[in-house]
Design a protein around this motif. Structure first.
Motif, mmCIF file in Angstrom:
data_model
loop_
_atom_site.group_PDB
_atom_site.id
_atom_site.type_symbol
_atom_site.label_atom_id
_atom_site.label_comp_id
_atom_site.label_asym_id
_atom_site.label_seq_id
_atom_site.Cartn_x
_atom_site.Cartn_y
_atom_site.Cartn_z
ATOM 1 N N ASP A 286 39.480 39.811 32.908
ATOM 2 C CA ASP A 286 38.913 40.790 31.979
ATOM 3 C C ASP A 286 37.690 40.216 31.271
ATOM 4 O OD1 ASP A 286 41.022 42.444 32.638
ATOM 5 O OD2 ASP A 286 42.213 41.930 30.856
ATOM 6 N N ILE A 287 37.754 38.935 30.966
ATOM 7 C CA ILE A 287 36.674 38.267 30.240
ATOM 8 C C ILE A 287 35.766 37.496 31.192
ATOM 9 C CG2 ILE A 287 36.125 36.623 28.399
ATOM 10 C CD1 ILE A 287 38.964 37.258 27.268
ATOM 11 N N CYS A 288 36.369 36.819 32.178
ATOM 12 C CA CYS A 288 35.588 35.959 33.069
ATOM 13 C C CYS A 288 34.608 36.726 33.940
ATOM 14 C CB CYS A 288 36.528 35.117 33.928
ATOM 15 S SG CYS A 288 37.392 33.835 32.995
ATOM 16 N N LYS A 289 34.885 38.007 34.213
ATOM 17 C CA LYS A 289 33.946 38.791 35.023
ATOM 18 C C LYS A 289 32.601 38.935 34.303
ATOM 19 C CE LYS A 289 35.617 43.317 33.406
ATOM 20 N NZ LYS A 289 36.284 44.582 33.833
ATOM 21 N N HIS A 290 32.620 38.833 32.970
ATOM 22 C CA HIS A 290 31.376 38.838 32.194
ATOM 23 C C HIS A 290 30.865 37.411 31.984
ATOM 24 C CE1 HIS A 290 32.434 42.972 31.363
ATOM 25 N NE2 HIS A 290 33.460 42.623 30.608
ATOM 26 N N LEU A 291 31.786 36.499 31.803
ATOM 27 C CA LEU A 291 31.455 35.119 31.468
ATOM 28 C C LEU A 291 30.621 34.435 32.549
ATOM 29 C CD1 LEU A 291 32.372 33.484 28.950
ATOM 30 C CD2 LEU A 291 34.117 32.438 30.387
ATOM 31 N N ILE A 292 30.883 34.777 33.802
ATOM 32 C CA ILE A 292 30.195 34.101 34.902
ATOM 33 C C ILE A 292 28.690 34.329 34.879
ATOM 34 C CG2 ILE A 292 32.196 34.002 36.435
ATOM 35 C CD1 ILE A 292 31.198 36.483 37.842
ATOM 36 N N ASN A 293 28.234 35.401 34.236
ATOM 37 C CA ASN A 293 26.800 35.667 34.186
ATOM 38 C C ASN A 293 26.051 34.675 33.292
ATOM 39 O OD1 ASN A 293 26.982 37.852 35.906
ATOM 40 N ND2 ASN A 293 27.139 39.355 34.271
ATOM 41 N N LEU A 294 26.786 33.915 32.487
ATOM 42 C CA LEU A 294 26.143 32.918 31.630
ATOM 43 C C LEU A 294 25.602 31.734 32.426
ATOM 44 C CD1 LEU A 294 28.706 32.709 28.684
ATOM 45 C CD2 LEU A 294 26.347 33.492 28.498
ATOM 46 N N VAL A 295 26.176 31.508 33.600
ATOM 47 C CA VAL A 295 25.863 30.300 34.355
ATOM 48 C C VAL A 295 24.962 30.646 35.539
ATOM 49 C CG1 VAL A 295 26.827 28.335 35.611
ATOM 50 C CG2 VAL A 295 28.046 29.271 33.635
ATOM 51 N N GLU A 296 23.693 30.330 35.418
ATOM 52 C CA GLU A 296 22.725 30.567 36.482
ATOM 53 C C GLU A 296 21.564 29.604 36.305
ATOM 54 O OE1 GLU A 296 20.776 34.332 36.387
ATOM 55 O OE2 GLU A 296 20.222 34.189 34.288
ATOM 56 N N GLY A 297 20.849 29.374 37.389
ATOM 57 C CA GLY A 297 19.660 28.540 37.315
ATOM 58 C C GLY A 297 19.936 27.069 37.095
ATOM 59 N N ILE A 298 21.120 26.625 37.426
ATOM 60 C CA ILE A 298 21.472 25.217 37.273
ATOM 61 C C ILE A 298 22.107 24.721 38.570
ATOM 62 C CG2 ILE A 298 21.835 25.489 34.789
ATOM 63 C CD1 ILE A 298 24.836 25.379 35.319
ATOM 64 N N PRO A 299 22.160 23.405 38.780
ATOM 65 C CA PRO A 299 22.775 22.892 40.014
ATOM 66 C C PRO A 299 24.220 23.375 40.175
ATOM 67 C CG PRO A 299 21.581 21.149 38.869
ATOM 68 C CD PRO A 299 21.593 22.330 37.945
ATOM 69 N N LYS A 300 24.539 23.833 41.350
ATOM 70 C CA LYS A 300 25.885 24.259 41.712
ATOM 71 C C LYS A 300 26.409 25.422 40.855
ATOM 72 C CE LYS A 300 27.110 19.676 43.468
ATOM 73 N NZ LYS A 300 28.068 18.537 43.393
ATOM 74 N N ALA A 301 25.498 26.232 40.332
ATOM 75 C CA ALA A 301 25.909 27.380 39.511
ATOM 76 C C ALA A 301 26.781 28.343 40.305
ATOM 77 C CB ALA A 301 24.682 28.110 38.970
ATOM 78 N N LYS A 302 26.398 28.568 41.552
ATOM 79 C CA LYS A 302 27.156 29.500 42.386
ATOM 80 C C LYS A 302 28.575 28.992 42.628
ATOM 81 C CE LYS A 302 26.884 32.102 46.726
ATOM 82 N NZ LYS A 302 26.073 32.352 47.950
ATOM 83 N N ILE A 303 28.710 27.685 42.828
ATOM 84 C CA ILE A 303 30.035 27.088 43.028
ATOM 85 C C ILE A 303 30.881 27.278 41.777
ATOM 86 C CG2 ILE A 303 31.284 24.918 43.393
ATOM 87 C CD1 ILE A 303 28.922 23.991 45.120
ATOM 88 N N TRP A 304 30.284 27.048 40.608
ATOM 89 C CA TRP A 304 31.000 27.212 39.339
ATOM 90 C C TRP A 304 31.491 28.647 39.186
ATOM 91 C CZ3 TRP A 304 31.246 29.900 34.832
ATOM 92 C CH2 TRP A 304 31.890 29.301 33.753
ATOM 93 N N ARG A 305 30.606 29.597 39.461
ATOM 94 C CA ARG A 305 30.979 31.005 39.323
ATOM 95 C C ARG A 305 32.093 31.378 40.295
ATOM 96 N NH1 ARG A 305 25.245 31.656 38.957
ATOM 97 N NH2 ARG A 305 25.161 32.410 41.114
ATOM 98 N N ASN A 306 31.992 30.864 41.524
ATOM 99 C CA ASN A 306 33.028 31.163 42.519
ATOM 100 C C ASN A 306 34.384 30.596 42.121
ATOM 101 O OD1 ASN A 306 31.334 32.611 44.189
ATOM 102 N ND2 ASN A 306 30.835 30.880 45.512
ATOM 103 N N GLN A 307 34.382 29.392 41.547
ATOM 104 C CA GLN A 307 35.640 28.775 41.119
ATOM 105 C C GLN A 307 36.303 29.611 40.021
ATOM 106 O OE1 GLN A 307 33.910 24.905 40.176
ATOM 107 N NE2 GLN A 307 35.123 23.943 41.803
ATOM 108 N N ILE A 308 35.506 30.029 39.053
ATOM 109 C CA ILE A 308 36.030 30.848 37.951
ATOM 110 C C ILE A 308 36.514 32.195 38.476
ATOM 111 C CG2 ILE A 308 35.416 32.100 35.843
ATOM 112 C CD1 ILE A 308 35.742 29.162 35.316
#
Length: 334
Positions: A286-308
């Motif tokens: 409910d919260i993480c679907k919004h939270l993942i948008n905070l992480v972009e433009g950094i090394p391995k951002a996509k991996i972080w978002r996928n893990q969450i």
């Protein structure tokens, strides 16, 4: 109406975050409140009839005290129902009521509200009057520059003058017309061309009215430029998809000297909120679907978002794991 009081909505709400279905729920608003303490937040559009006739009013009305200032957006076309909705909004503690006359969704328009109502300004005026007469809150309106072939400046100006006489406190104008037949809601956000000049002309023709611009703004510098012509700016998809790109709202828009928060700072500050939500039976997604948008433009951002995403969708995300991943962000300086 008095437009020069120091605590008027003109001076308070220079920037607002647009109401967006399936986006601006209370969890996203809590994230945005960590980024800006000043921007006006909006609920998703609430159909007034659904609110009035449901037994689960808390589902529609609930928000966190940290979310102020917050505006509740209603859709509808029945003044009697809107009367009850206005009273509920005031009793629940909202700061403002916004009336939706801009949504081009076929489902919404089939109910004879949203953008289709622009074709009937007298009915809209009755709705605004009902809202104004049954609460002490500012009542604002969000609309397009036209609908289908009813898109002349004369029609737009006539619409705004009628609604102003009904008591609307602010006009948020999406600088595109709505095409109700042939385009879906997503296409209506991009295909009809932006026409800021029409909205500038509207403001110049009605200098006494509060007119806010919406549509196509993608950064703070554009917003600051727009504030030279308009009383406020409303930001939608850009701020939802890229929230940290807007981290200087309070400094640049409101002149407040404060330190920017990193993605890790924001996530750490939300962990007690996330933990409480899960403890009360909520899902981390409910919260993480919004939270993942905070992480972009950094090394391995996509991996972080996928893990969450994977962990929260599978209901396997616990606070310890979230803390671990966020600590890794912090160590990288994010």
């Amino acid at each position: 109406m008095n437009f020069i009081q120091p605590n008027s909505i003109k001076n308070i709400h220079k920037l607002s975050i647009a109401p967006m279905m399936d986006c601006t729920d209370k969890h996203f608003r809590m994230i945005m409140r960590k980024i800006s303490s000043e921007a006006l937040l909006y609920t998703e559009m609430i159909v007034a009839q659904s609110l009035v006739y449901t037994d689960k009013k808390e589902y529609f009305l609930d928000f966190n005290s940290e979310e102020h200032p917050i505006s509740i957006q209603f859709g509808g076309d029945d003044p009697k129902i809107l009367k009850e909705a206005a009273q509920m909004a005031q009793d629940w503690g909202y700061d403002e009521i916004n009336f939706n006359v801009g949504c081009p969704s076929p489902r919404v328009c089939s109910g004879n509200f949203g953008a289709s109502l622009m074709k009937d300004p007298e009915k809209v005026a009755k709705c605004i009057e009902s809202l104004k007469n049954n609460c002490n809150l500012p009542v604002t309106i969000k609309h397009r520059i036209g609908v289908d072939n009813d898109d002349s400046f004369v029609n737009l100006n006539n619409f705004v003058r009628i609604i102003a006489n009904a008591g609307a406190d602010r006009f948020t104008v999406h600088a595109r017309k709505a095409i109700l037949k042939g385009l879906n809601p997503k296409q209506n956000r991009t295909i009809p061309p932006l026409n800021y000049d029409v909205v500038k002309k509207l403001k110049k023709s009605n200098p006494e009215l509060l007119i806010e611009i919406n549509g196509g703004l993608t950064n703070i510098d554009q917003s600051l430029k727009a504030l030279n012509d308009f009383d406020g700016v409303m930001i939608g998809r850009s701020i939802y998809k890229h929230p940290l790109r807007w981290s200087e709202i309070d400094q640049k828009i409101y002149g407040i000297n404060k330190k920017n928060k990193s993605a890790s700072n924001i996530i750490f500050s939300l962990i007690p909120y996330i933990e409480a939500h899960i403890s009360n039976g909520g899902k981390s997604w409910d919260i993480c679907k919004h939270l993942i948008n905070l992480v972009e433009g950094i090394p391995k951002a996509k991996i972080w978002r996928n893990q969450i995403s994977k962990k929260s969708i599978k209901k396997e995300l616990d606070i310890e794991y979230l803390f671990k991943l966020t600590s890794a962000l912090q160590e990288m300086g994010f």
